[in-house]
Enzyme design. Structure first.
Site, PDB file in Angstrom:
ATOM      1  N   PRO A 183     -18.039  -4.734  12.300  1.00  0.00           N
ATOM      2  CA  PRO A 183     -18.932  -4.095  13.236  1.00  0.00           C
ATOM      3  C   PRO A 183     -19.559  -2.827  12.659  1.00  0.00           C
ATOM      4  CG  PRO A 183     -16.662  -4.132  14.104  1.00  0.00           C
ATOM      5  CD  PRO A 183     -16.632  -4.710  12.749  1.00  0.00           C
ATOM      6  N   HIS A 220       7.243 -11.195   5.064  1.00  0.00           N
ATOM      7  CA  HIS A 220       6.114 -10.622   4.319  1.00  0.00           C
ATOM      8  C   HIS A 220       5.712 -11.549   3.184  1.00  0.00           C
ATOM      9  CE1 HIS A 220       4.268  -7.381   1.590  1.00  0.00           C
ATOM     10  NE2 HIS A 220       3.426  -7.629   2.574  1.00  0.00           N
ATOM     11  N   HIS A 221       4.448 -11.901   3.154  1.00  0.00           N
ATOM     12  CA  HIS A 221       3.881 -12.691   2.056  1.00  0.00           C
ATOM     13  C   HIS A 221       2.771 -11.887   1.409  1.00  0.00           C
ATOM     14  CE1 HIS A 221       5.058 -16.815   4.060  1.00  0.00           C
ATOM     15  NE2 HIS A 221       6.067 -16.274   3.402  1.00  0.00           N
ATOM     16  N   GLU A 222       3.087 -11.109   0.401  1.00  0.00           N
ATOM     17  CA  GLU A 222       2.019 -10.484  -0.398  1.00  0.00           C
ATOM     18  C   GLU A 222       1.579 -11.529  -1.413  1.00  0.00           C
ATOM     19  OE1 GLU A 222       0.184  -7.399  -0.467  1.00  0.00           O
ATOM     20  OE2 GLU A 222      -0.845  -8.832  -1.760  1.00  0.00           O
ATOM     21  N   HIS A 226      -3.047  -8.422   6.298  1.00  0.00           N
ATOM     22  CA  HIS A 226      -3.608  -7.217   5.672  1.00  0.00           C
ATOM     23  C   HIS A 226      -4.591  -7.637   4.584  1.00  0.00           C
ATOM     24  CE1 HIS A 226      -1.056  -3.697   7.124  1.00  0.00           C
ATOM     25  NE2 HIS A 226      -0.888  -4.693   7.978  1.00  0.00           N
ATOM     26  N   GLU A 227      -5.496  -6.737   4.242  1.00  0.00           N
ATOM     27  CA  GLU A 227      -6.637  -7.089   3.358  1.00  0.00           C
ATOM     28  C   GLU A 227      -7.238  -8.412   3.823  1.00  0.00           C
ATOM     29  OE1 GLU A 227      -3.448  -6.762   1.732  1.00  0.00           O
ATOM     30  OE2 GLU A 227      -3.751  -4.637   2.009  1.00  0.00           O
ATOM     31  N   GLU A 237      -5.339  -5.853   9.383  1.00  0.00           N
ATOM     32  CA  GLU A 237      -5.613  -4.485   8.937  1.00  0.00           C
ATOM     33  C   GLU A 237      -7.137  -4.394   8.849  1.00  0.00           C
ATOM     34  OE1 GLU A 237      -4.824  -3.614   4.898  1.00  0.00           O
ATOM     35  OE2 GLU A 237      -3.751  -1.770   5.363  1.00  0.00           O
ATOM     36  N   GLU A 248      -1.301   4.120   5.396  1.00  0.00           N
ATOM     37  CA  GLU A 248      -0.851   4.201   4.007  1.00  0.00           C
ATOM     38  C   GLU A 248      -1.733   5.130   3.151  1.00  0.00           C
ATOM     39  OE1 GLU A 248      -1.066   0.023   3.700  1.00  0.00           O
ATOM     40  OE2 GLU A 248      -2.921   0.008   2.555  1.00  0.00           O
TER      41      GLU A 248
END
Ligand code: NOJ
Length: 690
Positions: free
Chosen positions: A195, A380-382, A460-461, A479, A485
């Site tokens: 936006p 968590h899966h980075e 995230h990202e 995110e 952070e």
């Protein structure tokens, strides 16, 4: 007849057929009559315009689409038909910023055909709500679009006006959506993510975004002539912008409109333009508050990889589970638990193993231990944006988490924009953008694979939010902006105005996992735990007061709210911590009461379980006296207001911890006055007096 005459008559017939028979104008108004959309085909050009209370918001702007192998819809078009409809329904969100959402709109579907032949058609469906408009392209199955359809350009324009003020983040830089909000006259902006938020010279606020981004690529805004943006679709590397087949629809292009800035927040257009829930019973989706082994890594107390200060150990995780159980948190996030983090994980996405815990992390035991304490591990899966590596393991990865009782997984795609790895069918390594059709597809694959195992996702990202949580309610949050952070290591950290910007920009897209609640506001001033691991730059710190950290739980909506700081920092300030324990993460209603973009904002929300109201307000670097009407409380009814406000001498820079916690009697309907310090805020819980 001479040959010349024959040629002249033929030319005249062609000219007559090529020009629209008669230029047509169609109008659509919002249910309250304030917003008007005007659709035209003058000169063979499809255009739309938007006005609010008679004042122009979007000047007449082009519509159209071009394809690689087929004729596009650009010039020589005429309105060939239109259909109108109206709707007024209310639907229920399983979780959200409000339980009941009213979808009241008028609709106009306009079909354009080339004036020189009836064999191709493009429909643009418009919807006008009281808080803005949406429109999308609908390309029916037709001989003229046979086979694969590759979109090379979408020609949608947004004539916002050169001098209109614009709040935005750039769309083509390496850090994806993670930029501080910029403000400039629209005529001076090169490109912007949506936006994007605007205030025109007449003082009307509006926001351009999109809804229901599925099987398409993301739209950003690209400046053409000053003050006129064109939709820029993020293409495949070496390919078109979108790969599709007719029939298909584009995402909705949205223009939210309001006289006051807060009107943009009080709009449900994005959700209303998404499809209803496709997952059926989603009672397993659990909004809630969580803690985690996370901030410790960002402030370098702990590490993701294997060394003496590895964070994700069995023992440390049990400490967090005990803390969560004691203080009523639903989840414990653990990052750095699996193989792949050692070394330069930012650039090593190939190495992540999503089913192989590190030797010092007993996943099965911790899953069991958490459940025995009434808490759940959060997975968590980075991926470091190696998508093929992740997709190759995705089913086994979610199977494993389901087996150990995990109900929510945070995913991560750390990599520069344009560096998401796709290994193609020939084994060739390709790099795609985080907002490309490839990634749009990927995120939906993750969400649907997770749903099969009753797991919810917090990305995230990510690719930006376009309201798909309505259709896939296990897509809890994302995110997609600078979160907390950045205050640990971002240079510069988020400035005091940041959250008052986010409320009117990024947050219009949907919930954000911002991770508020930092109580040690100078984390980099502490002595390092390890001499070889110095802390970050001490000037990196949350540029807020303590009271503002509490206010963020109400101001920045997320169904999953982290208490991001270390357990010991909460235990050192139990009085302030009480607000985080009391505040809810799932709401019956939400109302933005007052605010100006990037200056301040005040929002009230009613808890879905307790039905108690909470108020949060934040300011930028300016201290200010705020007076908000308690219009959301029952008029004349008495409440005990538990107030967490900046102390008289509080200041984010010099005195961030000065906070007054007090209980006051207030009456519904009266005004609530409070002073916010520079970089400050206020958080209030209202308990009805019996
Ligand atoms: C970036 C995410 O935003 C952050 O929350 C996470 O800790 C790191 N990536 C590691 O995955």
């Amino acid at each position: 007849m001479t040959k010349l005459w024959t040629r002249m008559i033929a030319a005249a017939v062609v000219a007559w057929a090529a020009a629209p028979l008669s230029a047509e104008t169609l109008e659509l108004t919002s249910p309250d009559g304030k917003i008007t959309v005007t659709v035209k085909d003058d000169g063979g050009q499809a255009t739309y315009a938007v006005s609010f209370e008679g004042e122009q918001v979007i000047a007449p702007s082009k519509l159209g689409m071009l394809f690689a192998e087929h004729h596009g819809f650009e010039r020589g078009l005429a309105i060939a038909g239109s259909i109108r409809a109206s709707k007024d329904t209310t639907w229920e969100q399983p979780w959200g910023e409000r339980r009941l959402v009213r979808d009241q709109h008028n609709e106009l579907a306009v079909t354009f055909k080339p004036a020189d032949g009836p064999d191709r058609q493009m429909t643009v469906r418009f919807r006008a709500f009281d808080t803005g408009i949406g429109f999308r392209y609908e390309l029916a199955e037709q001989a003229a679009l046979a086979g694969d359809v590759n979109i090379t350009e979408e020609l949608t324009q947004f004539g916002v006006g050169e001098k209109t003020t614009m709040w935005y983040t750039p769309s083509d830089e390496f850090n994806r959506y993670e930029y501080l909000t910029r403000v400039a006259p629209a005529g001076k902006v090169d490109d912007a993510h949506t936006p994007a938020t605007f205030r025109n010279e007449a003082g009307i606020h509006f926001s351009i975004h999109e809804a229901a981004l599925v099987e398409y690529s993301s739209m950003s805004l690209d400046q053409l002539r000053p003050g006129n943006f064109e939709s820029k679709l993020r293409g495949w590397t070496g390919g078109p912008k979108v790969k599709t087949k007719a029939p298909f629809t584009s995402p909705w292009r949205t223009v939210q409109v309001a006289r006051e800035a807060v009107g943009l927040i009080n709009s449900d257009i994005i959700l209303n333009l998404n499809e209803p829930n496709k997952l059926g019973d989603v009672s397993w989706v659990e909004p809630g508050k969580y803690v985690g082994i996370w901030w410790a890594m960002h402030i370098r107390d702990r590490s993701w990889g294997r060394d003496q200060i590895h964070g994700a150990t069995t023992e440390e995780t049990k400490r967090y589970i005990d803390f969560a159980a004691k203080h009523g948190f639903a989840g414990v996030l653990v990052e750095g638990w699996n193989i792949g983090w050692d070394g330069d994980w930012y650039n090593n996405g190939d190495l992540f193993r999503f089913t192989e815990p590190m030797p010092d992390f007993d996943l099965a035991e911790l899953g069991r231990y958490a459940v025995s304490k009434g808490v759940r591990l959060i997975g968590h899966h980075e991926t470091s944006a190696n998508i093929t590596n992740y997709e190759n393991q995705i089913e086994a990865a979610f199977d494993l988490y389901q087996k150990v009782g995990v109900r929510q997984v945070k995913t991560g795609y750390v990599a520069d924009a344009g560096d998401a790895v796709r290994i193609d069918e020939n084994g060739i390594r390709r790099y795609e953008w985080h907002d490309s059709q490839f990634m749009v597809r990927h995120h939906l694959k993750v969400v649907t694979e997770a749903a099969k195992r009753q797991i919810s996702i917090n990305a995230h990202e990510p690719v930006k939010d376009t309201g798909l949580r309505r259709t896939y309610p296990n897509w809890l949050a994302r995110e997609g902006a600078r979160g907390m952070e950045y205050n640990a290591w971002g240079t510069p950290p988020n400035p005091p105005e940041h959250e008052a910007m986010l409320a009117f920009t990024r947050m219009l897209a949907g919930p954000m996992d911002f991770t508020p609640g930092i109580f040690d506001l100078k984390p980099n001033e502490r002595a390092p735990l390890r001499p070889d691991m110095p802390r970050g730059d001490p000037s990196n710190r949350p540029e807020t007061t303590l009271a503002k950290q509490l206010a963020l739980y109400v101001v920045l909506y997320s169904p999953v709210q982290m208490a991001a700081d270390l357990p010991e920092n909460y235990e050192a300030k139990p009085d302030a911590f009480q607000f985080i324990k009391d505040v809810e993460a799932d709401w019956e209603q939400s109302i933005a009461l007052a605010g100006e973009i990037g200056d301040y904002v005040a929002i009230a929300r009613q808890g879905r379980k307790s039905k108690e109201w909470f108020l949060g307000a934040v300011t930028d670097e300016q201290a200010r006296d705020l007076s908000v009407p308690l219009s959301f409380l029952d008029k004349g009814k008495r409440y005990r207001a538990q107030v967490y406000r900046d102390g008289p001498d509080a200041d984010w820079k010099t005195n961030p911890y000065a906070m007054v916690i007090e209980e006051k009697l207030v009456t519904g309907g009266e005004a609530f006055a409070v002073r916010l310090a520079a970089g400050g805020g206020v958080a209030v819980r209202f308990i009805p007096v019996k």
